[in-house]
Design a protein around this motif. Structure first.
Motif, PDB file in Angstrom:
ATOM      1  N   LEU A  73     -12.100  19.820  17.976  1.00  0.00           N
ATOM      2  CA  LEU A  73     -11.211  18.834  17.361  1.00  0.00           C
ATOM      3  C   LEU A  73     -11.908  17.468  17.408  1.00  0.00           C
ATOM      4  O   LEU A  73     -11.951  16.828  18.458  1.00  0.00           O
ATOM      5  N   ALA A  74     -12.477  17.048  16.288  1.00  0.00           N
ATOM      6  CA  ALA A  74     -13.236  15.785  16.187  1.00  0.00           C
ATOM      7  C   ALA A  74     -14.251  15.669  17.315  1.00  0.00           C
ATOM      8  O   ALA A  74     -14.222  14.706  18.093  1.00  0.00           O
ATOM      9  N   PRO A  75     -15.144  16.652  17.466  1.00  0.00           N
ATOM     10  CA  PRO A  75     -16.106  16.590  18.577  1.00  0.00           C
ATOM     11  C   PRO A  75     -17.051  15.396  18.434  1.00  0.00           C
ATOM     12  O   PRO A  75     -17.428  15.012  17.331  1.00  0.00           O
ATOM     13  N   TRP A  76     -17.407  14.831  19.578  1.00  0.00           N
ATOM     14  CA  TRP A  76     -18.356  13.712  19.692  1.00  0.00           C
ATOM     15  C   TRP A  76     -17.909  12.465  18.924  1.00  0.00           C
ATOM     16  O   TRP A  76     -18.720  11.624  18.573  1.00  0.00           O
ATOM     17  N   HIS A  77     -16.624  12.389  18.707  1.00  0.00           N
ATOM     18  CA  HIS A  77     -16.090  11.188  18.053  1.00  0.00           C
ATOM     19  C   HIS A  77     -15.406  10.311  19.094  1.00  0.00           C
ATOM     20  O   HIS A  77     -14.427  10.750  19.715  1.00  0.00           O
ATOM     21  N   PRO A  78     -15.869   9.100  19.355  1.00  0.00           N
ATOM     22  CA  PRO A  78     -15.174   8.217  20.306  1.00  0.00           C
ATOM     23  C   PRO A  78     -13.928   7.606  19.666  1.00  0.00           C
ATOM     24  O   PRO A  78     -13.927   7.268  18.478  1.00  0.00           O
ATOM     25  N   ILE A  79     -12.871   7.468  20.447  1.00  0.00           N
ATOM     26  CA  ILE A  79     -11.663   6.804  19.965  1.00  0.00           C
ATOM     27  C   ILE A  79     -11.970   5.319  19.785  1.00  0.00           C
ATOM     28  O   ILE A  79     -12.436   4.651  20.707  1.00  0.00           O
ATOM     29  N   LYS A  80     -11.705   4.809  18.588  1.00  0.00           N
ATOM     30  CA  LYS A  80     -12.075   3.429  18.271  1.00  0.00           C
ATOM     31  C   LYS A  80     -11.079   2.445  18.890  1.00  0.00           C
ATOM     32  O   LYS A  80      -9.886   2.738  19.019  1.00  0.00           O
ATOM     33  N   PRO A  81     -11.552   1.253  19.257  1.00  0.00           N
ATOM     34  CA  PRO A  81     -10.678   0.268  19.907  1.00  0.00           C
ATOM     35  C   PRO A  81      -9.973  -0.632  18.888  1.00  0.00           C
ATOM     36  O   PRO A  81     -10.181  -0.525  17.675  1.00  0.00           O
ATOM     37  N   ASP A  82      -9.142  -1.542  19.438  1.00  0.00           N
ATOM     38  CA  ASP A  82      -8.524  -2.644  18.684  1.00  0.00           C
ATOM     39  C   ASP A  82      -7.640  -2.151  17.535  1.00  0.00           C
ATOM     40  O   ASP A  82      -7.601  -2.752  16.457  1.00  0.00           O
ATOM     41  N   GLY A  83      -6.905  -1.074  17.769  1.00  0.00           N
ATOM     42  CA  GLY A  83      -5.963  -0.585  16.766  1.00  0.00           C
ATOM     43  C   GLY A  83      -4.533  -0.939  17.131  1.00  0.00           C
ATOM     44  O   GLY A  83      -4.270  -1.804  17.986  1.00  0.00           O
ATOM     45  N   VAL A  84      -3.589  -0.284  16.441  1.00  0.00           N
ATOM     46  CA  VAL A  84      -2.158  -0.524  16.650  1.00  0.00           C
ATOM     47  C   VAL A  84      -1.511   0.799  17.048  1.00  0.00           C
ATOM     48  O   VAL A  84      -1.683   1.813  16.361  1.00  0.00           O
TER      49      VAL A  84
ATOM     50  N   LYS B 290       2.446  -3.400  22.856  1.00  0.00           N
ATOM     51  CA  LYS B 290       1.784  -4.691  22.708  1.00  0.00           C
ATOM     52  C   LYS B 290       0.290  -4.612  22.980  1.00  0.00           C
ATOM     53  O   LYS B 290      -0.500  -5.324  22.377  1.00  0.00           O
ATOM     54  N   LYS B 291      -0.098  -3.720  23.881  1.00  0.00           N
ATOM     55  CA  LYS B 291      -1.494  -3.623  24.268  1.00  0.00           C
ATOM     56  C   LYS B 291      -2.203  -2.617  23.375  1.00  0.00           C
ATOM     57  O   LYS B 291      -1.679  -1.540  23.098  1.00  0.00           O
ATOM     58  N   SER B 292      -3.434  -2.962  22.933  1.00  0.00           N
ATOM     59  CA  SER B 292      -4.224  -2.029  22.154  1.00  0.00           C
ATOM     60  C   SER B 292      -5.064  -1.156  23.078  1.00  0.00           C
ATOM     61  O   SER B 292      -5.055  -1.326  24.304  1.00  0.00           O
ATOM     62  N   LEU B 293      -5.783  -0.230  22.480  1.00  0.00           N
ATOM     63  CA  LEU B 293      -6.586   0.713  23.256  1.00  0.00           C
ATOM     64  C   LEU B 293      -8.053   0.284  23.268  1.00  0.00           C
ATOM     65  O   LEU B 293      -8.550  -0.268  22.281  1.00  0.00           O
ATOM     66  N   PRO B 294      -8.762   0.591  24.337  1.00  0.00           N
ATOM     67  CA  PRO B 294     -10.208   0.386  24.350  1.00  0.00           C
ATOM     68  C   PRO B 294     -10.914   1.579  23.705  1.00  0.00           C
ATOM     69  O   PRO B 294     -10.279   2.560  23.320  1.00  0.00           O
ATOM     70  N   GLU B 295     -12.221   1.486  23.594  1.00  0.00           N
ATOM     71  CA  GLU B 295     -12.977   2.648  23.142  1.00  0.00           C
ATOM     72  C   GLU B 295     -12.907   3.722  24.226  1.00  0.00           C
ATOM     73  O   GLU B 295     -13.155   3.444  25.406  1.00  0.00           O
ATOM     74  N   MET B 296     -12.579   4.955  23.807  1.00  0.00           N
ATOM     75  CA  MET B 296     -12.389   6.031  24.777  1.00  0.00           C
ATOM     76  C   MET B 296     -13.129   7.278  24.305  1.00  0.00           C
ATOM     77  O   MET B 296     -13.188   7.568  23.111  1.00  0.00           O
TER      78      MET B 296
END
Length: 429
Positions: A336-347, A239-245
């Protein structure tokens, strides 16, 4: 007959006049004239002769005029016949193109095109066949007309071509309308199917709640998610989405005997990138970790039908990653995807791989088995903490996603059941 008042034919006098035609030879010609009794028989013979000569000239003129009139009548009659023939051919062409029953039937067919797509395709096929037949008939008529020497009117041919162009435009318009109706019907069907699935899921959740109320979990985290079939509709959703990480650690217990490949234990998709974070073993390929659609192969072996504890860590700095199985580090890498932040508000989906955010699942990529204690942190955990959880000496809920009954929804027949901590686990040293 002459009128009685003239008293003709009762008594008449013949007057003879001698006419001289040439100086060398005399020829006598007698001109006889009938005169009334009361008239003077000594009327001027010369005057009567002149009148006779003038009458002959007038008679000749009248005969010539009569012949001219007869010739003109014959020409007019011939022209009237040609006009009737052309009028008949024009009427046949008009009746076969514009006002014929076949044309009206085609127009009626266009107006009465059924709304069902399958019936409409049949109707359009019949209409097109009718058009082809009509066009073939017209071409045959034109060929016969050209062979007989009668010209096929260019105005009529242009009119027929214009009519056919209009009908083609109407057919294309009908086809476009049917495509729109088909798309709308598909959308309505999808919405109805989604509503039906939501209703079924609500009932399943209610039944699961009732069953859980009878058995009861020892604690909110002591449950497992069961996905027994390889389908595209069994899954769980966080139910909870992820923040930017900028880093994360994800750990879970899982058990699967599916082959080939266990499928997709979890996937996280965001708008514009359905493969933001994915763990998948598909077909005969090794287990792969995808971050922003970039791939790293993990040296994990999980399809032996036993419970295994796995953890995966990653940081955006240089794209460093590590993987653990049953408390032991079994692999690591970088870039592996260096310097890429994990995007928020996904599923975040458990058990399915997302081709679009929150949906479009593929049954061949579905996870088959059981999951428990799925937790996520926004940092890289220490190896001692990972080993402690795998040995059941401690339990750490995730600070981003914590495994709790209230945080997990199930769909399509997926179910929750009680789980003893470290139940049936095998620690491979």
């Amino acid at each position: 007959m002459l009128r009685a008042s003239v008293l003709l034919m009762c008594v008449f006098t013949i007057t003879c006049v001698k006419a001289v035609h040439s100086q060398e030879e005399e020829k006598v010609r007698f001109l006889c004239t009938v005169i009334p009794v009361d008239k003077d028989p000594s009327c001027g013979v010369q005057k009567e002769f002149v009148h006779s000569v003038q009458g002959e000239g007038l008679k000749k003129t009248v005969m010539q005029l009569r012949e001219t009139v007869v010739q003109q009548q014959e020409a007019i009659t011939h022209q009237m016949g040609a006009i009737k023939e052309l009028t008949s051919k024009l009427s046949q062409c008009e009746s076969s193109s514009e006002e014929s029953s076949s044309w009206k039937n085609i127009k009626d067919t266009m107006d009465d095109v059924p709304r069902d797509p399958n019936e409409t395709l049949d109707a359009l096929g019949k209409t097109m066949q009718s058009l082809k037949d009509r066009l073939q008939n017209l071409e045959q008529q034109q060929l016969r007309a050209s062979l007989s020497g009668a010209p096929f009117p260019s105005e009529l041919r242009d009119m027929l071509q214009h009519r056919l162009d209009d009908l083609e435009s109407q057919l294309l318009s009908k086809v476009n309308e049917l495509e729109e109706e088909k798309s709308q019907l598909y959308n309505e069907t999808s919405v109805h199917r989604q509503q039906t699935e939501n209703t079924l899921n609500t009932l399943i959740n209610r039944i699961s709640d009732l069953e859980r109320a009878g058995t009861g979990f020892k604690s909110p985290e002591d449950f497992k998610l069961s996905l027994p079939l390889r389908t595209n509709y069994l899954f769980g959703r966080v139910k909870k989405s992820l923040p930017e990480m900028y880093a994360f650690t994800v750990c879970m217990w899982l058990k699967s005997s599916s082959s080939p490949g266990i499928g997709t234990p979890f996937s996280y998709g965001v708008p514009g990138q359905a493969n933001e974070i994915v763990l998948i073993e598909w077909g005969n390929n090794p287990i792969e970790l995808l971050i922003n659609d970039k791939v790293a192969q993990l040296p994990l072996s999980l399809n032996d039908g036993r419970w295994h504890h796995i953890c995966i860590t990653w940081t955006t700095r240089d794209g460093l990653w590590e993987t653990y199985q049953n408390g032991q580090k079994v692999g690591s890498g970088e870039n592996l995807a260096p310097w890429h932040p994990i995007k928020p508000d996904g599923v975040l989906i458990l058990g399915q791989e997302q081709d679009m955010v929150g949906g479009r699942f593929d049954a061949t990529q579905a996870f088959v088995g059981e999951l428990g204690h799925f937790n996520m942190w926004d940092r890289v955990l220490r190896s001692v903490d990972i080993s402690a959880m795998a040995n059941c000496s401690s339990y750490m809920p995730g600070n981003v996603v914590a495994w709790a009954d209230s945080n997990i929804e199930v769909f399509g027949g997926a179910s929750k059941g009680p789980l003893e901590l470290c139940e049936d686990r095998i620690i491979n040293n």
